[in-house]
Motif scaffolding. Sequence first.
Motif, short mmCIF file in Angstrom:
data_model
loop_
_atom_site.label_atom_id
_atom_site.label_comp_id
_atom_site.label_asym_id
_atom_site.label_seq_id
_atom_site.Cartn_x
_atom_site.Cartn_y
_atom_site.Cartn_z
N GLY A 1 25.85 -4.32 -5.17
CA GLY A 1 25.78 -3.10 -4.92
C GLY A 1 26.39 -2.13 -5.90
O GLY A 1 27.15 -2.67 -6.74
N ALA B 1 28.76 1.63 -6.19
CA ALA B 1 29.50 2.18 -5.45
C ALA B 1 29.84 3.50 -6.55
O ALA B 1 30.30 3.61 -7.49
CB ALA B 1 30.89 2.01 -5.17
N GLN C 1 21.27 7.60 -6.86
CA GLN C 1 20.37 6.70 -6.04
C GLN C 1 19.33 6.11 -6.95
O GLN C 1 18.67 5.08 -6.88
CB GLN C 1 19.84 7.63 -5.07
N GLN D 1 21.56 -1.55 -3.33
CA GLN D 1 22.24 -0.37 -2.51
C GLN D 1 23.21 0.39 -3.21
O GLN D 1 23.95 -0.08 -3.89
CB GLN D 1 22.63 -0.98 -1.03
N CYS D 2 23.21 1.65 -2.70
CA CYS D 2 23.97 2.46 -3.31
C CYS D 2 25.13 3.05 -2.23
O CYS D 2 24.53 3.49 -1.14
CB CYS D 2 23.38 3.66 -3.95
N TYR D 3 26.27 3.02 -2.58
CA TYR D 3 27.42 3.33 -1.70
C TYR D 3 28.26 4.40 -2.20
O TYR D 3 28.48 4.51 -3.49
CB TYR D 3 28.40 2.33 -1.04
N ASP E 1 31.30 4.93 -2.02
CA ASP E 1 32.46 4.68 -2.46
C ASP E 1 32.80 3.23 -2.32
O ASP E 1 31.88 2.46 -1.55
CB ASP E 1 33.73 5.46 -1.70
N GLU F 1 33.14 1.42 1.41
CA GLU F 1 31.68 1.41 2.06
C GLU F 1 30.98 -0.05 1.55
O GLU F 1 30.26 -0.77 2.04
CB GLU F 1 30.84 2.53 1.99
N LEU F 2 30.94 -0.13 0.11
CA LEU F 2 30.41 -0.97 -0.54
C LEU F 2 30.99 -2.34 -0.03
O LEU F 2 30.36 -3.25 0.48
CB LEU F 2 30.63 -1.14 -2.11
N ASP G 1 30.09 -3.46 3.70
CA ASP G 1 28.70 -3.72 3.90
C ASP G 1 28.33 -5.00 3.01
O ASP G 1 27.27 -5.76 3.35
CB ASP G 1 27.91 -2.47 3.42
N GLU G 2 28.92 -5.22 1.91
CA GLU G 2 28.57 -6.43 1.21
C GLU G 2 29.88 -7.40 0.87
O GLU G 2 30.88 -6.97 1.14
CB GLU G 2 28.10 -5.93 -0.35
#
Length: 67
Positions: A31, A33, A40, A49-51, A53, A56-57, A60-61
């Motif tokens: 991912g 961040a 995007q 995926q793009c987060y 910060d 959040e990365l 989620d990952e």
Amino acid sequence: MAVRIGIVGCGLIGVEHLSLVARSDDAVIAGIADPSPGVQHLAERFATQCYPDIHELLSDETPDAVI
């Protein structure tokens, strides 16, 4: 098994890291961040995926490493 790498920051060096990891046979992009809304398109280009910060990365990952 490929090493999952998260990329934090997508400036000039971050884009280079994305390219290198994407070309690797031993690693995959977990991912990206970066708070910039313009990032995007990179997430789409590298099929990840793009987060906004790193927190959040990481929530989620489960990357094995972060650059």
